[in-house]
Scaffold this motif. Structure first.
Motif, PDB file in Angstrom:
ATOM      1  N   UNK A 177      64.255 -44.142 -14.675  1.00 58.63           N
ATOM      2  CA  UNK A 177      65.574 -44.791 -14.293  1.00 58.63           C
ATOM      3  C   UNK A 177      65.601 -46.144 -15.173  1.00 58.63           C
ATOM      4  N   UNK A 178      64.318 -46.754 -15.055  1.00 57.36           N
ATOM      5  CA  UNK A 178      64.407 -48.293 -15.997  1.00 57.36           C
ATOM      6  C   UNK A 178      64.131 -47.843 -17.455  1.00 57.36           C
ATOM      7  N   UNK A 179      63.653 -46.630 -17.623  1.00 50.40           N
ATOM      8  CA  UNK A 179      63.718 -46.449 -19.391  1.00 50.40           C
ATOM      9  C   UNK A 179      64.996 -46.012 -19.781  1.00 50.40           C
ATOM     10  N   UNK A 202      65.076 -54.835 -15.346  1.00 49.58           N
ATOM     11  CA  UNK A 202      65.637 -55.160 -13.971  1.00 49.58           C
ATOM     12  C   UNK A 202      65.980 -53.672 -13.500  1.00 49.58           C
ATOM     13  N   UNK A 203      66.246 -52.632 -14.208  1.00 50.51           N
ATOM     14  CA  UNK A 203      66.507 -51.436 -13.262  1.00 50.51           C
ATOM     15  C   UNK A 203      65.623 -50.690 -12.749  1.00 50.51           C
ATOM     16  N   UNK A 204      64.154 -50.922 -13.399  1.00 48.21           N
ATOM     17  CA  UNK A 204      63.026 -50.487 -12.646  1.00 48.21           C
ATOM     18  C   UNK A 204      62.763 -51.001 -11.392  1.00 48.21           C
ATOM     19  N   UNK A 213      62.310 -26.722  -5.180  1.00 47.92           N
ATOM     20  CA  UNK A 213      61.163 -27.447  -4.578  1.00 47.92           C
ATOM     21  C   UNK A 213      60.448 -28.547  -5.398  1.00 47.92           C
ATOM     22  N   UNK A 214      60.520 -28.792  -6.490  1.00 44.08           N
ATOM     23  CA  UNK A 214      59.961 -29.934  -7.391  1.00 44.08           C
ATOM     24  C   UNK A 214      60.901 -30.724  -7.728  1.00 44.08           C
ATOM     25  N   UNK A 215      62.062 -30.850  -7.128  1.00 43.33           N
ATOM     26  CA  UNK A 215      63.242 -32.019  -7.547  1.00 43.33           C
ATOM     27  C   UNK A 215      63.260 -32.079  -9.284  1.00 43.33           C
ATOM     28  N   UNK A 216      63.670 -30.838  -9.758  1.00 43.77           N
ATOM     29  CA  UNK A 216      63.781 -30.827 -11.069  1.00 43.77           C
ATOM     30  C   UNK A 216      65.320 -31.066 -11.302  1.00 43.77           C
ATOM     31  N   UNK A 217      66.368 -30.855 -10.337  1.00 41.50           N
ATOM     32  CA  UNK A 217      67.711 -31.045 -10.623  1.00 41.50           C
ATOM     33  C   UNK A 217      67.935 -32.419 -10.737  1.00 41.50           C
ATOM     34  N   UNK A 218      67.319 -33.261 -10.287  1.00 44.60           N
ATOM     35  CA  UNK A 218      67.814 -34.935 -10.827  1.00 44.60           C
ATOM     36  C   UNK A 218      67.530 -35.155 -12.069  1.00 44.60           C
ATOM     37  N   UNK A 219      66.832 -34.575 -12.865  1.00 49.94           N
ATOM     38  CA  UNK A 219      66.392 -34.760 -14.248  1.00 49.94           C
ATOM     39  C   UNK A 219      67.334 -34.130 -15.031  1.00 49.94           C
ATOM     40  N   UNK A 220      68.566 -33.180 -14.755  1.00 47.87           N
ATOM     41  CA  UNK A 220      69.427 -32.626 -15.429  1.00 47.87           C
ATOM     42  C   UNK A 220      70.228 -33.533 -16.234  1.00 47.87           C
ATOM     43  N   UNK A 275      74.366 -40.643 -14.626  1.00 44.96           N
ATOM     44  CA  UNK A 275      72.876 -40.197 -14.725  1.00 44.96           C
ATOM     45  C   UNK A 275      72.078 -40.891 -13.740  1.00 44.96           C
ATOM     46  N   UNK A 276      72.274 -42.352 -13.870  1.00 43.74           N
ATOM     47  CA  UNK A 276      71.402 -43.115 -13.198  1.00 43.74           C
ATOM     48  C   UNK A 276      71.436 -42.713 -11.443  1.00 43.74           C
ATOM     49  N   UNK A 277      72.774 -42.663 -11.064  1.00 40.52           N
ATOM     50  CA  UNK A 277      72.919 -42.504  -9.828  1.00 40.52           C
ATOM     51  C   UNK A 277      72.309 -41.087  -9.257  1.00 40.52           C
ATOM     52  N   UNK A 278      72.653 -39.962 -10.212  1.00 44.80           N
ATOM     53  CA  UNK A 278      71.766 -38.714  -9.751  1.00 44.80           C
ATOM     54  C   UNK A 278      70.471 -38.804  -9.878  1.00 44.80           C
TER      55      UNK A 278
END
Length: 1025
Positions: A147-149, A79-81, A207-214, A187-190
């Motif tokens: 996000x789904x995982x 559902x989240x995916x 540049x590679x959008x690594x920050x959302x993975x924090x 964590x999901x919102x970010x």
């Protein structure tokens, strides 16, 4: 420092109060600073709670017994995916729509910087504000799948039944379930909605959008421990760890908000570096690429040692690679490539070394080779022949251990004796007290230098070999194919060379422990000495903050190094609590910069008049020195001893003696007997026809026919020279610019002359300098200025002749050679005319400055001089030398005789660089450590001419070390303040003076763009051998 300076000013406080809640919640902007429609807040709350709603559905079905736990995780994740893809495609649709439809917006200059205009709850502007979207399409898919995982595993992690089994408390289950889902929603919102600005920033541009993975990275780590506990039962330590992490899970938002946990990219590099240092015995690397390469090589070494079947092979392999990996391999490869290149191209490769610091020599290679061979021999022989006794007190390893303990104590004592303070508190009684002059300091430090040499030998040679002996005798090496042995001893054998002092300390500790236990598998220590240092230069701006901290730095060093003799031996460090600890004093070569106003010297009529006279003398000296040192002349020095004939020369008519034919009467030359020639408007010389080789333009002078003025070719005449004489006879044509045949004007007659001395050609000018460019009348007028007595004196001082026995006779013969003298008269006076231009008047100061800078006035000889780069540079150097001579004579007094003048010019040549600060040679002179440098300038503000003199001198420089943790803490705060709080106020709290922490100077020394040092060197390799 003013006590009224706030940590953040009022404007930044409001900004921080808006940004910090966004960071804590993972992205929702619930405090905007302006009046926004209510649906903006409602949308954000709904998006924030979506993962909880979807996970709650699966949790409810599991609690009701409808689904199993793993089915619950799969349902919530699916559902989240789907929801994540819907959110991302909605953002993409809004962005495409906003590009298509353009609206005219009115600009309100009083509006907030981040204020937005919303047209509806589902408008494009509203969606773009809520869901900015991803920069890269790949991240749109990857982050959605992630996000789904995350939601599926998070649901499984926070199942109430699972939490109850861990703690056995219903109240604790409710608490961990509620706040745990808050952490998961953050964590999901970010990850899929909006990424907040993080307080822990590793790179200024993402540049590679690594920050959302924090946040997801750390959530996955906590979940992985729980999964390991699920599938690996009956492990109490793992269960306790899972319980602790479930409690810490609810505090993750605060860890993220306060920057306690690093971003994923920084975490990865940091973890790799820690494994390299702690696990594999390496050291910190200066770049990410070097870190990756060294990590792979070091890990490969440990893996390879695991599969070597022989114990002797393992020991030899670890010893050899441990030694090689501890060296600076990159610099050694660079030196090797430089050596190969130099071998191929000869001396031309010298330029390669200017751009890189080539410091390795063949002595160092020989030393390293000998040490490596000794280490391998010692390791192999001891491991093969020595016995491995389990009785620790009587074993050979125990004896070596006792030796290492004694060696460690000796090295510690020698180290403390060399320091100014013992333990940073008590002043060393052996250290010189009053060190204010270089000579006195070196005299007092002689004993300390000897102690330092002894300590360096012990630490670089004796200690590593002793520790290798201790390791080779360890019984653990008898048990091969052990992971702990492979990793532990790979690290140990490398640490012996990589960081000898730390390795000796831990070896001594292990030796002491080894007396009680008989096994040592794995050692841990940190290596911080990489052998690479960085020099920073701080600005010299005199601000109140700099002044306060600089004064404290001076006080710290003065109290340590400038003590009176009557002070008691063991005094206390008065500044023990300061972050700066004095270490030692080093004599360093530095340039002092003096700027003088030349008013009254350069504008003096008498000085300028004398300047013209001196210029002729300096020109003569410069040209004679140049010709006597030319490579072509030096190669032929020994070829003239057996030559008795003089050289045949074409000379311009400079003599005032009557000629048999008028110089203007040149029409009698029969042009039909001469070679055909034509002017090349794009070349410097006429083009010779008839298939002649251009390189063979100077031949033996013909007996009858003379070349056309402007040409540099003549024919061979066998009747006037024999084969043995051809090597001595040369023809040089001095002519005027080529003129059209049909409109030739009267030209000077070029008589046939020859050197009266067979050695005169050793001082002969280059052939291209002998061409004529001035009218004969002008040359006759100026030749009277030539100082013949000075010319004769210079020749008698030369030492470039074939043999010392008859050198005086040769000098006399050359000095009497009138033809050679007339050559120098022609070249010197032509350069003299070029430097002063048409008006042969007393030069003005402005004229002096322009010519000094290389801007010559127009004259008939300007093109002639500029077409000869070597001669132009010599004339310019002579002009600059003459200016320096004029200043010295005005300051120090007149020159007494010719001998003193030559000594002065030789000093300019050897010890001075006289030129412009902007010249590249100025930088080269500084790098070559020229004793003195001089430059002429003009100050337009004051309207005066200035002279700048750099003087190389050796001064005592105080060396101290800063507390590492204090520096790191201040730099970490600087990163947070500038990148997160955006507090760039010039008078902000963090750069206010703090004499104890030296905060202002420390902040300035940080790496750009956070710090602002005016100079930052490239990494400098510090050799420890």
């Amino acid at each position: 420092m003013s006590p009224d300076v706030p940590l953040l000013n009022d404007y930044k406080q409001d900004f921080f109060l808006k940004r910090f809640p966004q960071t804590v919640l993972g992205g929702p902007r619930l405090k905007l600073g302006y009046c926004a429609p209510p649906y903006i807040y409602v949308h954000q709350i709904v998006l924030f709670l979506v993962p909880w709603i979807l996970g709650g559905i699966g949790t409810l079905l599991y609690q009701l017994g409808i689904l199993e736990d793993y089915h619950t995780a799969a349902l919530s994740g699916g559902l989240m995916l789907f929801t994540a893809f819907v959110i991302q495609f909605t953002s993409l649709y809004a962005r495409n729509k906003s590009v298509t439809v353009e609206r005219m917006l009115t600009t309100d200059i009083l509006a907030e910087e981040d204020e937005h205009e919303f047209t509806g709850c589902a408008g494009a502007e509203t969606i773009k504000f809520l869901i900015p979207g991803k920069k890269h399409t790949a991240n749109t898919v990857f982050h959605s799948v992630l996000a789904g995982l995350l939601c599926g595993l998070g649901t499984w992690y926070l199942l109430p039944h699972r939490i109850t089994l861990l703690y056995g408390s219903a109240g604790g289950t409710v608490l961990l379930f509620v706040f745990g889902w808050m952490t998961l929603c953050i964590g999901e919102y970010s990850l899929i909605v909006n990424t907040p600005t993080e307080s822990a920033t590793f790179q200024t541009q993402d540049a590679y959008e690594i920050t959302p993975l924090l946040r997801p990275v750390y959530i996955f780590f906590f979940v992985s421990i729980d999964l390991a506990h699920r599938f690996m039962v009956n492990i109490p330590a793992l269960e306790q760890m899972n319980q602790i992490l479930h409690i810490l899970f609810i505090f993750l938002p605060f860890f993220w908000a306060f920057g306690t946990l690093p971003p994923p990219d920084a975490l990865f590099l940091w973890a790799m570096e820690q494994v390299l240092e702690f696990g594999l015995g390496g050291s910190s690397m200066s770049t990410h690429l070097r870190l990756l390469i060294m990590f792979i090589i070091s890990a490969g070494t440990a893996v390879a040692s695991y599969f070597i079947p022989s114990t002797v092979g393992v020991v030899l392999f670890m010893t050899g690679l441990g030694f090689l990996l501890s060296l600076n391999l990159s610099e050694m490869v660079l030196v090797f490539r430089h050596s190969v290149t130099r071998h191929r191209v000869g001396t031309k490769s010298n330029a390669l070394s200017s751009g890189s610091e080539i410091r390795f020599t063949w002595r160092e290679y020989l030393f390293y080779s000998v040490v490596l061979v000794l280490a391998l021999l010692e390791t192999g022989l001891l491991h093969h022949f020595a016995s491995f006794s389990q009785t620790s007190k009587n074993s050979p390893q125990a004896v070596v251990g006792y030796t290492l303990m004694i060696l460690f104590i000796i090295l510690w004592i020698l180290k403390e004796i060399q320091s100014i303070y013992i333990f940073g508190i008590f002043r060393n009684p052996f250290y010189p007290k009053d060190v204010q002059t270089v000579t006195l300091f070196l005299e007092k430090q002689t004993k300390l230098m000897k102690i330092g040499v002894v300590r360096r030998i012990l630490i670089n040679l004796v200690s590593p070999l002793a520790m290798i002996a201790f390791l080779s005798l360890d019984s653990s090496l008898q048990r091969l194919h052990s992971v702990s042995v492979s990793i532990g001893f790979t690290r140990a054998f490398r640490m012996v060379w990589q960081n000898t002092e730390n390795a000796l300390l831990e070896t001594v500790i292990v030796s002491a422990v080894h007396l009680l236990i008989s096994d040592t598998d794995l050692w841990w220590s940190r290596s911080l000495d990489t052998g690479i240092k960085l020099l920073l230069g701080l600005e010299l701006q005199e601000t109140s903050c700099h002044t306060a901290e600089a004064r404290r730095v001076d006080e710290v060093f003065e109290s340590a190094f400038e003590q009176e003799e009557y002070v008691k031996l063991c005094s206390i460090n008065e500044h023990f609590g300061n972050v700066l600890t004095p270490c030692t004093v080093l004599p360093v070569k530095l340039y002092s910069d003096a700027r003088n106003v030349l008013s009254g010297i350069i504008d003096s009529h008498d000085n300028l008049k004398e300047f013209k006279c001196d210029l002729v003398k300096v020109l003569v000296w410069i040209l004679v020195q140049y010709c006597s040192r030319r490579p072509s002349m030096l190669e032929n020095v020994h070829k003239t001893e057996n030559k008795g004939k003089a050289s045949l020369i074409i000379l311009p008519a400079l003599n005032t003696e009557p000629q048999t034919e008028s110089p203007e009467d040149t029409d009698s030359l029969n042009s039909e007997n001469l070679d055909d020639w034509s002017d090349d408007v794009f070349g410097e010389e006429p083009t010779i026809k008839k298939g002649k080789d251009e390189k063979d333009q100077l031949k033996v002078l013909p007996g009858i026919n003379l070349p056309i003025p402007g040409s540099v070719e003549s024919q061979n005449v066998e009747s006037h020279s024999t084969n043995t004489e051809k090597s001595l006879y040369q023809a040089v044509a001095l002519g005027y610019p080529a003129i059209d045949k049909g409109k030739q004007e009267a030209m000077a007659f070029i008589p046939l002359m020859e050197f009266s001395c067979s050695h005169s050609h050793l001082l002969s000018l280059p052939e291209e300098w002998m061409s004529n460019c001035l009218p004969d009348s002008k040359m006759k007028e100026m030749s009277s200025l030539f100082p013949e007595d000075w010319y004769q004196f210079i020749l008698r001082q030369l030492k470039c002749f074939p043999s010392k026995e008859n050198a005086s006779n040769v000098v006399e013969e050359i000095a009497k050679d009138r033809v050679l003298k007339d050559f120098y008269v022609h070249a010197v006076m032509t350069c003299y005319f070029s430097l002063f231009g048409v008006d042969n008047m007393i030069p003005s100061p402005g004229h002096i400055l322009r010519v000094y800078s290389g801007v010559l006035p127009w004259s008939l000889a300007l093109d002639w001089l500029t077409e000869k780069p070597d001669l132009f540079q010599l004339a310019l150097k002579a002009f600059r030398y003459t200016l320096k001579l004029m200043i010295d004579k005005a300051s120090l007094g007149p020159i007494e005789d010719f001998k003193e003048l030559i000594n002065c010019l030789e000093e300019y040549e050897s010890d001075w660089y006289i030129g412009l600060v902007s010249d590249e040679k100025w930088k080269e002179a500084v790098l070559q450590e020229k004793p003195y440098l001089f430059s002429l300038g003009y100050d337009p503000n004051m309207g005066v001419y200035t002279g700048r003199v750099l003087t190389l001198q050796e001064l005592l420089i105080h060396v101290g070390k800063l507390n590492a943790e204090a520096v790191r803490g201040q730099w970490a705060n600087l990163s947070w303040e500038l990148l997160y709080a955006t507090n760039d106020d010039e008078e902000r709290y963090s750069i206010q003076a703090h004499p104890l922490l030296l905060r202002n100077l420390t902040i300035q020394a940080a790496d750009p763009p956070l710090g602002y040092p005016i100079y930052s060197s490239k990494p400098l390799h510090i050799h420890l051998v």
